[in-house]
Design a protein around this motif. Structure first.
Motif, mmCIF file in Angstrom:
data_model
loop_
_atom_site.group_PDB
_atom_site.id
_atom_site.type_symbol
_atom_site.label_atom_id
_atom_site.label_comp_id
_atom_site.label_asym_id
_atom_site.label_seq_id
_atom_site.Cartn_x
_atom_site.Cartn_y
_atom_site.Cartn_z
ATOM 1 N N ARG A 89 3.885 -29.076 -52.059
ATOM 2 C CA ARG A 89 4.373 -29.953 -53.112
ATOM 3 C C ARG A 89 4.886 -29.175 -54.319
ATOM 4 N NH1 ARG A 89 -0.089 -34.609 -53.883
ATOM 5 N NH2 ARG A 89 1.695 -35.747 -54.679
ATOM 6 N N ALA A 90 5.960 -29.669 -54.907
ATOM 7 C CA ALA A 90 6.478 -29.155 -56.174
ATOM 8 C C ALA A 90 5.985 -30.116 -57.257
ATOM 9 C CB ALA A 90 8.002 -29.103 -56.147
ATOM 10 N N ILE A 91 5.003 -29.687 -58.040
ATOM 11 C CA ILE A 91 4.300 -30.638 -58.911
ATOM 12 C C ILE A 91 4.433 -30.339 -60.402
ATOM 13 C CG2 ILE A 91 2.605 -31.020 -57.086
ATOM 14 C CD1 ILE A 91 0.597 -29.499 -58.836
ATOM 15 N N LEU A 92 5.213 -29.335 -60.763
ATOM 16 C CA LEU A 92 5.229 -28.943 -62.173
ATOM 17 C C LEU A 92 6.247 -29.688 -63.030
ATOM 18 C CD1 LEU A 92 4.672 -25.085 -62.103
ATOM 19 C CD2 LEU A 92 3.072 -26.887 -62.749
ATOM 20 N N GLY A 93 7.160 -30.400 -62.442
ATOM 21 C CA GLY A 93 8.180 -31.041 -63.255
ATOM 22 C C GLY A 93 8.521 -32.444 -62.805
ATOM 23 N N GLY A 94 9.169 -33.153 -63.708
ATOM 24 C CA GLY A 94 9.749 -34.450 -63.393
ATOM 25 C C GLY A 94 8.754 -35.487 -62.921
ATOM 26 N N ILE A 95 9.191 -36.290 -61.967
ATOM 27 C CA ILE A 95 8.399 -37.432 -61.530
ATOM 28 C C ILE A 95 7.208 -37.045 -60.673
ATOM 29 C CG2 ILE A 95 10.341 -39.022 -61.662
ATOM 30 C CD1 ILE A 95 10.761 -38.706 -58.684
ATOM 31 N N SER A 96 7.099 -35.771 -60.288
ATOM 32 C CA SER A 96 5.971 -35.343 -59.454
ATOM 33 C C SER A 96 4.797 -34.821 -60.262
ATOM 34 C CB SER A 96 6.418 -34.260 -58.467
ATOM 35 O OG SER A 96 7.317 -34.783 -57.520
ATOM 36 N N ASN A 97 4.916 -34.803 -61.588
ATOM 37 C CA ASN A 97 3.845 -34.274 -62.426
ATOM 38 C C ASN A 97 3.135 -35.382 -63.180
ATOM 39 O OD1 ASN A 97 3.173 -32.977 -65.457
ATOM 40 N ND2 ASN A 97 2.503 -31.784 -63.703
ATOM 41 N N ARG A 98 1.807 -35.409 -63.061
ATOM 42 C CA ARG A 98 0.984 -36.372 -63.796
ATOM 43 C C ARG A 98 0.425 -35.756 -65.064
ATOM 44 N NH1 ARG A 98 -1.702 -38.548 -66.807
ATOM 45 N NH2 ARG A 98 -3.210 -40.247 -66.590
ATOM 46 N N LEU A 99 0.041 -34.486 -64.987
ATOM 47 C CA LEU A 99 -0.607 -33.827 -66.111
ATOM 48 C C LEU A 99 -0.371 -32.327 -66.010
ATOM 49 C CD1 LEU A 99 -2.614 -34.022 -68.534
ATOM 50 C CD2 LEU A 99 -4.463 -33.781 -66.872
ATOM 51 N N LYS A 100 -0.058 -31.702 -67.149
ATOM 52 C CA LYS A 100 0.192 -30.269 -67.179
ATOM 53 C C LYS A 100 -0.295 -29.721 -68.515
ATOM 54 C CE LYS A 100 4.509 -29.169 -67.297
ATOM 55 N NZ LYS A 100 5.901 -28.959 -66.845
ATOM 56 N N VAL A 101 -1.233 -28.747 -68.474
ATOM 57 C CA VAL A 101 -1.797 -28.187 -69.700
ATOM 58 C C VAL A 101 -1.906 -26.669 -69.559
ATOM 59 C CG1 VAL A 101 -3.108 -30.265 -70.302
ATOM 60 C CG2 VAL A 101 -4.164 -28.527 -68.847
ATOM 61 N N PRO A 102 -1.812 -25.919 -70.670
ATOM 62 C CA PRO A 102 -2.004 -24.464 -70.593
ATOM 63 C C PRO A 102 -3.418 -24.124 -70.130
ATOM 64 C CG PRO A 102 -0.992 -25.100 -72.686
ATOM 65 C CD PRO A 102 -1.450 -26.364 -72.024
ATOM 66 N N ASN A 103 -3.528 -23.081 -69.323
ATOM 67 C CA ASN A 103 -4.833 -22.630 -68.828
ATOM 68 C C ASN A 103 -5.518 -21.820 -69.925
ATOM 69 O OD1 ASN A 103 -7.036 -21.632 -67.456
ATOM 70 N ND2 ASN A 103 -5.859 -20.465 -65.957
ATOM 71 N N ARG A 104 -6.602 -22.361 -70.484
ATOM 72 C CA ARG A 104 -7.344 -21.703 -71.565
ATOM 73 C C ARG A 104 -8.681 -21.141 -71.095
ATOM 74 N NH1 ARG A 104 -9.077 -25.448 -74.175
ATOM 75 N NH2 ARG A 104 -8.074 -27.323 -73.346
ATOM 76 N N THR A 105 -8.906 -21.126 -69.781
ATOM 77 C CA THR A 105 -10.209 -20.710 -69.258
ATOM 78 C C THR A 105 -10.331 -19.204 -69.059
ATOM 79 O OG1 THR A 105 -9.519 -20.908 -66.940
ATOM 80 C CG2 THR A 105 -10.364 -22.904 -68.015
ATOM 81 N N GLY A 106 -9.217 -18.492 -69.048
ATOM 82 C CA GLY A 106 -9.255 -17.070 -68.753
ATOM 83 C C GLY A 106 -9.262 -16.746 -67.269
ATOM 84 N N ARG A 107 -9.233 -17.731 -66.419
ATOM 85 C CA ARG A 107 -9.211 -17.517 -64.975
ATOM 86 C C ARG A 107 -7.767 -17.353 -64.512
ATOM 87 N NH1 ARG A 107 -12.681 -21.914 -61.905
ATOM 88 N NH2 ARG A 107 -11.979 -20.527 -60.206
ATOM 89 N N ARG A 108 -7.329 -16.119 -64.388
ATOM 90 C CA ARG A 108 -5.934 -15.824 -64.089
ATOM 91 C C ARG A 108 -5.520 -16.284 -62.696
ATOM 92 N NH1 ARG A 108 -4.978 -9.682 -66.489
ATOM 93 N NH2 ARG A 108 -5.421 -10.170 -68.688
ATOM 94 N N GLU A 109 -6.480 -16.364 -61.764
ATOM 95 C CA GLU A 109 -6.115 -16.755 -60.402
ATOM 96 C C GLU A 109 -5.624 -18.197 -60.312
ATOM 97 O OE1 GLU A 109 -10.499 -17.986 -60.626
ATOM 98 O OE2 GLU A 109 -9.157 -16.473 -61.500
ATOM 99 N N LEU A 110 -5.835 -18.972 -61.370
ATOM 100 C CA LEU A 110 -5.386 -20.368 -61.390
ATOM 101 C C LEU A 110 -3.978 -20.521 -61.960
ATOM 102 C CD1 LEU A 110 -8.663 -22.125 -62.619
ATOM 103 C CD2 LEU A 110 -7.906 -21.710 -60.268
ATOM 104 N N GLY A 111 -3.406 -19.419 -62.445
ATOM 105 C CA GLY A 111 -2.067 -19.473 -63.016
ATOM 106 C C GLY A 111 -2.084 -19.818 -64.492
#
Length: 220
Positions: free
Chosen positions: A86-108
Motif C-alpha cells: 500500500r501507498a499510504i503517505l499521501g492523498g486519499i490513502s492517508n488517515r493520519l501522519k505525524v513526525p516520529n518523535r520516539t527516536g526509533r529510527r527503524e520506524l522511519g
C-alpha cells in the motif's frame, strides 16, 4: 483492550495505535500515541465514544504495509492469494501522519495510518503471501479472507483480519483476481478453477473526479 484511562499505566511500548473496539471501519477514530501522556489522553477521549478501546504496538515503516487476499474455496482448498503493497503517505490513502518523535529510527521519520482507500503495487511478494496463506490455513478459512499487515525486520506482523470481501476487491479484480466471480464459477457453475492462476502485476491508483450538477432554472 482498555476499558478505563487508568488501564493505560501498564502500557510501555511506544509508539502505539488506539482505536475503538467497535465502529472503526475506514480507520475512523484511529490515533497514534508516542508517550504515556498522549496515550492516557487519547484513551480517555476514545472511551467517550466506545466502551472499549483496542491498543496495539505500532510496527514497521509506512512503506512496509500490505493488504493481502487469500481465497480458499468452500471446502477449504487454496485457490490463490494476492498482495498489494500500500501507498499510504499521501492523498486519499492517508488517515493520519505525524513526525516520529520516539527516536526509533527503524520506524522511519514519519508514523502513518492508512485510510480505508487502498492503492499501491501488485507484485509477487512471496514472503508476505506465503505467511498469509499459512495463516489462512491455520484458521481453516473458507471463501475470502483479507489480511492487513506490515513486514517488520523480516517478520510479518498482522494487525487486522477480515473474513469477507474487502474494499480492495475492485483493485484485485482489475488485475484479474476477481474473488466473487471465482467462487461463483467454482461453486455455482461447476467450473474447474486452476490453483495459483496467473494475474497481472502493476500499480493501481485511485483518484477523485469533479462533477457539476447544474441547478434547475428558476421559473419566472
Amino acid at each position: 483492550v482498555l476499558d478505563s484511562p487508568a488501564a493505560t499505566a501498564a502500557w510501555t511500548d511506544f509508539p502505539c495505535v488506539l482505536k475503538p473496539a467497535l465502529g472503526g471501519s475506514g480507520s475512523a477514530n484511529v490515533f497514534i500515541a508516542q508517550s504515556a501522556g498522549e496515550l492516557a489522553a487519547l484513551a480517555g477521549y476514545l472511551l467517550e465514544l466506545s466502551p472499549q478501546v483496542v491498543i496495539e504496538e505500532y510496527v514497521g515503516d509506512p512503506s512496509s504495509e500490505y493488504t493481502v487476499a487469500v481465497l480458499r474455496d468452500m471446502d477449504g482448498g487454496l485457490i490463490n492469494s494476492i498482495a498489494i503493497r500500500r501507498a499510504i503517505l499521501g492523498g486519499i490513502s492517508n488517515r493520519l501522519k505525524v513526525p516520529n518523535r520516539t527516536g526509533r529510527r527503524e520506524l522511519g521519520p514519519v508514523l502513518a495510518i492508512s485510510s480505508g482507500v487502498s492503492q499501491g503495487e501488485i507484485a509477487d511478494f512471496p514472503e508476505v503471501r506465503g505467511a498469509c496463506e499459512a495463516l489462512a490455513e491455520g484458521l481453516d478459512s473458507r471463501g475470502p479472507l483479507n489480511i492487513q499487515c506490515r513486514l517488520h525486520q523480516g517478520e510479518l506482523v498482522v494487525f487486522e483480519i477480515n473474513p469477507r470481501f474487502s474494499g480492495t476487491s475492485l483493485l484485485r479484480a482489475l488485475a484479474g483476481f476477481n474473488e466473487p466471480d471465482l467462487l461463483i464459477r467454482k461453486h455455482v457453475l461447476g467450473e474447474d478453477i486452476p490453483i495459483r492462476f496467473d494475474y497481472s502485476f502493476g500499480t493501481v491508483v485511485r483518484g477523485l473526479s469533479e462533477v457539476l450538477y447544474p441547478s434547475e432554472p428558476e421559473s419566472s
